[in-house]
Design an enzyme around this catalytic site. Structure first.
Site, PDB file in Angstrom:
ATOM      1  N   LYS A 120       0.860  -1.187   0.000  1.00 35.61           N
ATOM      2  CA  LYS A 120       0.000   0.000   0.000  1.00 35.61           C
ATOM      3  C   LYS A 120       0.894   1.234   0.000  1.00 35.61           C
ATOM      4  CE  LYS A 120      -4.429   1.271   0.451  1.00 35.61           C
ATOM      5  NZ  LYS A 120      -5.641   0.610  -0.046  1.00 35.61           N
ATOM      6  N   GLY A 156     -21.008   6.930   4.200  1.00 38.93           N
ATOM      7  CA  GLY A 156     -20.100   7.244   3.101  1.00 38.93           C
ATOM      8  C   GLY A 156     -20.720   6.850   1.776  1.00 38.93           C
ATOM      9  N   VAL A 157     -21.059   7.859   0.969  1.00 39.16           N
ATOM     10  CA  VAL A 157     -21.652   7.583  -0.346  1.00 39.16           C
ATOM     11  C   VAL A 157     -20.782   8.198  -1.438  1.00 39.16           C
ATOM     12  CG1 VAL A 157     -24.011   7.192   0.429  1.00 39.16           C
ATOM     13  CG2 VAL A 157     -23.254   9.532  -0.048  1.00 39.16           C
ATOM     14  N   GLY A 158     -19.459   7.950  -1.316  1.00 36.64           N
ATOM     15  CA  GLY A 158     -18.521   8.384  -2.351  1.00 36.64           C
ATOM     16  C   GLY A 158     -18.569   7.393  -3.500  1.00 36.64           C
TER      17      GLY A 158
HETATM   18  P1  NAD Z   1     -14.364   8.047  -1.673  1.00 40.28           P
HETATM   19  O1  NAD Z   1     -13.393   9.061  -1.203  1.00 40.28           O
HETATM   20  O2  NAD Z   1     -14.899   8.123  -3.056  1.00 40.28           O
HETATM   21  O3  NAD Z   1     -15.624   7.995  -0.698  1.00 40.28           O
HETATM   22  C1  NAD Z   1     -15.528   8.084   0.692  1.00 40.28           C
HETATM   23  C2  NAD Z   1     -16.713   8.895   1.142  1.00 40.28           C
HETATM   24  O4  NAD Z   1     -16.740   8.918   2.578  1.00 40.28           O
HETATM   25  C3  NAD Z   1     -16.681  10.357   0.687  1.00 40.28           C
HETATM   26  O5  NAD Z   1     -17.888  10.700   0.057  1.00 40.28           O
HETATM   27  C4  NAD Z   1     -16.460  11.126   1.992  1.00 40.28           C
HETATM   28  O6  NAD Z   1     -17.032  12.414   1.968  1.00 40.28           O
HETATM   29  C5  NAD Z   1     -17.118  10.212   2.984  1.00 40.28           C
HETATM   30  N1  NAD Z   1     -16.720  10.441   4.375  1.00 40.28           N
HETATM   31  C6  NAD Z   1     -15.515  10.804   4.867  1.00 40.28           C
HETATM   32  N2  NAD Z   1     -15.586  10.951   6.209  1.00 40.28           N
HETATM   33  C7  NAD Z   1     -16.857  10.653   6.561  1.00 40.28           C
HETATM   34  C8  NAD Z   1     -17.543  10.610   7.806  1.00 40.28           C
HETATM   35  N3  NAD Z   1     -16.933  10.913   8.949  1.00 40.28           N
HETATM   36  N4  NAD Z   1     -18.846  10.248   7.793  1.00 40.28           N
HETATM   37  C9  NAD Z   1     -19.491   9.946   6.651  1.00 40.28           C
HETATM   38  N5  NAD Z   1     -18.881   9.979   5.444  1.00 40.28           N
HETATM   39  C10 NAD Z   1     -17.588  10.326   5.402  1.00 40.28           C
HETATM   40  O7  NAD Z   1     -13.664   6.623  -1.401  1.00 40.28           O
HETATM   41  P2  NAD Z   1     -14.113   5.204  -1.963  1.00 40.28           P
HETATM   42  O8  NAD Z   1     -13.248   4.850  -3.095  1.00 40.28           O
HETATM   43  O9  NAD Z   1     -15.574   5.153  -2.112  1.00 40.28           O
HETATM   44  O10 NAD Z   1     -13.665   4.267  -0.739  1.00 40.28           O
HETATM   45  C11 NAD Z   1     -14.442   4.161   0.438  1.00 40.28           C
HETATM   46  C12 NAD Z   1     -13.821   3.131   1.360  1.00 40.28           C
HETATM   47  O11 NAD Z   1     -13.748   1.876   0.687  1.00 40.28           O
HETATM   48  C13 NAD Z   1     -12.382   3.417   1.803  1.00 40.28           C
HETATM   49  O12 NAD Z   1     -12.186   2.938   3.104  1.00 40.28           O
HETATM   50  C14 NAD Z   1     -11.548   2.626   0.818  1.00 40.28           C
HETATM   51  O13 NAD Z   1     -10.278   2.320   1.334  1.00 40.28           O
HETATM   52  C15 NAD Z   1     -12.398   1.407   0.665  1.00 40.28           C
HETATM   53  N6  NAD Z   1     -12.196   0.659  -0.570  1.00 40.28           N
HETATM   54  C16 NAD Z   1     -12.354   1.261  -1.774  1.00 40.28           C
HETATM   55  C17 NAD Z   1     -12.184   0.510  -2.933  1.00 40.28           C
HETATM   56  C18 NAD Z   1     -12.409   1.100  -4.293  1.00 40.28           C
HETATM   57  O14 NAD Z   1     -12.526   0.333  -5.264  1.00 40.28           O
HETATM   58  N7  NAD Z   1     -12.498   2.408  -4.441  1.00 40.28           N
HETATM   59  C19 NAD Z   1     -11.839  -0.849  -2.861  1.00 40.28           C
HETATM   60  C20 NAD Z   1     -11.708  -1.434  -1.611  1.00 40.28           C
HETATM   61  C21 NAD Z   1     -11.894  -0.659  -0.471  1.00 40.28           C
END
Ligand code: NAD
Length: 348
Positions: A78, A178-180
């Site tokens: 990582k 979290g709805v990213g």
């Molecule tokens: P992202 O940045 O697109 O989304 C994360 C979301 O969480 C954002 O909308 C952010 O505003 C929100 N957030 C941050 N702090 C918060 C809080 N205190 N309360 C509520 N919401 C909050 O990231 P992502 O790619 O969607 O990843 C999300 C999680 O999934 C991470 O932990 C990441 O490591 C994990 N993950 C992602 C992937 C991938 O394919 N992108 C794969 C495996 C794991």
């Protein structure tokens, strides 16, 4: 370093600084027993370098376990870039990061994680071949988030089958933190099946976008642990299952994409004691790395990805069943299975 609480016999931990661009990055390689270490790059505004190191150590170990449980020919690594992803990004910074990866000669492959998008990775790729998650090129797999979200959706159904006796999600109340990227796509799948969504995020625009697509109810970030729901799905950041939040949860299942959800391993025991079925994070969120692995293999095949996703959901089911049968916490069963798989790949 060797005494760090998150150090787990990592094969290598590499620190990079490029004064000209402001890059400060750590690349942690946990294991290459099953193949080159692969895992995304996170950009985060840590308060201290120690926090960045802890994240790199924990997340790289998680990638070793994740890649093993996804049955991929990859080890675990990582990268973390210490900086603000909204204000500190530049072409020079990602070029310097690409040069840093290249010095590791293929021991580590990077891709997107929190704070990093496909355009950033495109710049990294101008300096190193050891990169995946691209949106152009022969084997490009693009953004892994949709595949991650598909795996989480199917994993939630596997949990529901065991916790409620049916994998049907229609009218189930699901609290999504979290709805990213991942959480957003996940909500689409859940809403399509008729689940009732309660969502929280610190980003108002993301919340509004998901509400308009799915009809989800929005609650304040601090309130998501208290809502009446069947399933809690964390898809923001790590360590959110802790002694403050767990007693507030009213759900029977915790299943979401965030990495390192348990604040401490002890929380896995506490979750079980509360009668909550927890989908180990690095198993249920393996869809993204499967997508990336297809690209690393040199030839992207959607059929291969879906086949691996099927195997992943079977593996998750085995973890849940073994834990339920043996009255063990699910994270313990998953860790044991992952360590066994890594040990089996080590040269004797
Ligand atoms: P992202 O940045 O697109 O989304 C994360 C979301 O969480 C954002 O909308 C952010 O505003 C929100 N957030 C941050 N702090 C918060 C809080 N205190 N309360 C509520 N919401 C909050 O990231 P992502 O790619 O969607 O990843 C999300 C999680 O999934 C991470 O932990 C990441 O490591 C994990 N993950 C992602 C992937 C991938 O394919 N992108 C794969 C495996 C794991």
């Amino acid at each position: 370093m060797f005494d760090h609480p998150s150090y787990d016999h990592h094969e290598g931990v590499h620190f990079f600084e490029d004064e000209a661009s402001g890059l400060r990055a750590i690349i942690a390689i946990h294991s290459t027993a099953r193949g080159p270490a692969a895992g995304g790059c996170r950009m985060w505004n840590y308060e201290t370098g120690e926090q960045a190191l802890r994240d790199a150590l924990r997340l790289s170990q998680g990638m070793s376990f994740k890649n093993a449980m996804a049955d991929l020919p990859l080890g675990g690594g990582k990268a973390v870039i210490w900086g603000n992803s909204k204000t500190d990004k530049s072409k020079a910074l990602f070029e310097a990061f690409g040069r840093a990866i290249e010095t590791l000669n293929g021991a580590y492959y990077t891709a997107e994680d929190v704070g990093i998008d496909t355009s950033d990775i495109g710049i990294v790729a101008s300096q190193t071949q050891y990169v995946a998650g691209l949106d152009t090129g022969a084997a490009a797999s693009g953004d892994p988030s949709p595949t991650t979200a598909l795996g989480i959706y199917r994993g939630i159904k596997a949990c529901a089958a065991r916790a409620f006796g049916s994998d049907e999600l229609k009218d189930r109340r699901i609290a999504v933190q979290g709805v990213g990227s991942v959480g957003g796509y996940l909500c689409d799948h859940l809403a399509e099946e008729g689940a009732k969504l309660i969502i929280a995020d610190i980003d108002q625009a993301e919340l509004e976008a998901v509400r308009s697509r799915t009809g989800a109810e929005i609650v304040a970030p601090a309130d998501i642990y208290d809502v009446e729901a069947d399933i809690f799905s964390p898809n923001a950041l790590g360590a959110i299952i802790n002694s403050e939040t767990l007693p507030r949860l009213k759900t029977k299942v915790i299943a979401g994409g965030a990495n390192n959800q348990l604040a401490t391993p002890e929380m896995g025991y506490a979750v079980k004691e509360r009668g909550i079925l927890y989908a180990p994070d690095y198993v249920i969120n393996g869809g993204g790395i499967i997508n990336v692995a297809a690209e690393i293999s040199g030839e992207y095949s959607r059929e291969w990805v879906i086949g691996k996703l099927d195997t992943l959901i079977d593996t998750l089911g085995r973890v849940l069943d073994e834990a339920l049968a043996g009255d063990e916490p699910t994270h313990l069963v998953a860790d044991r299975m992952a360590r066994d798989r890594i040990a089996a790949a080590k040269p004797t």
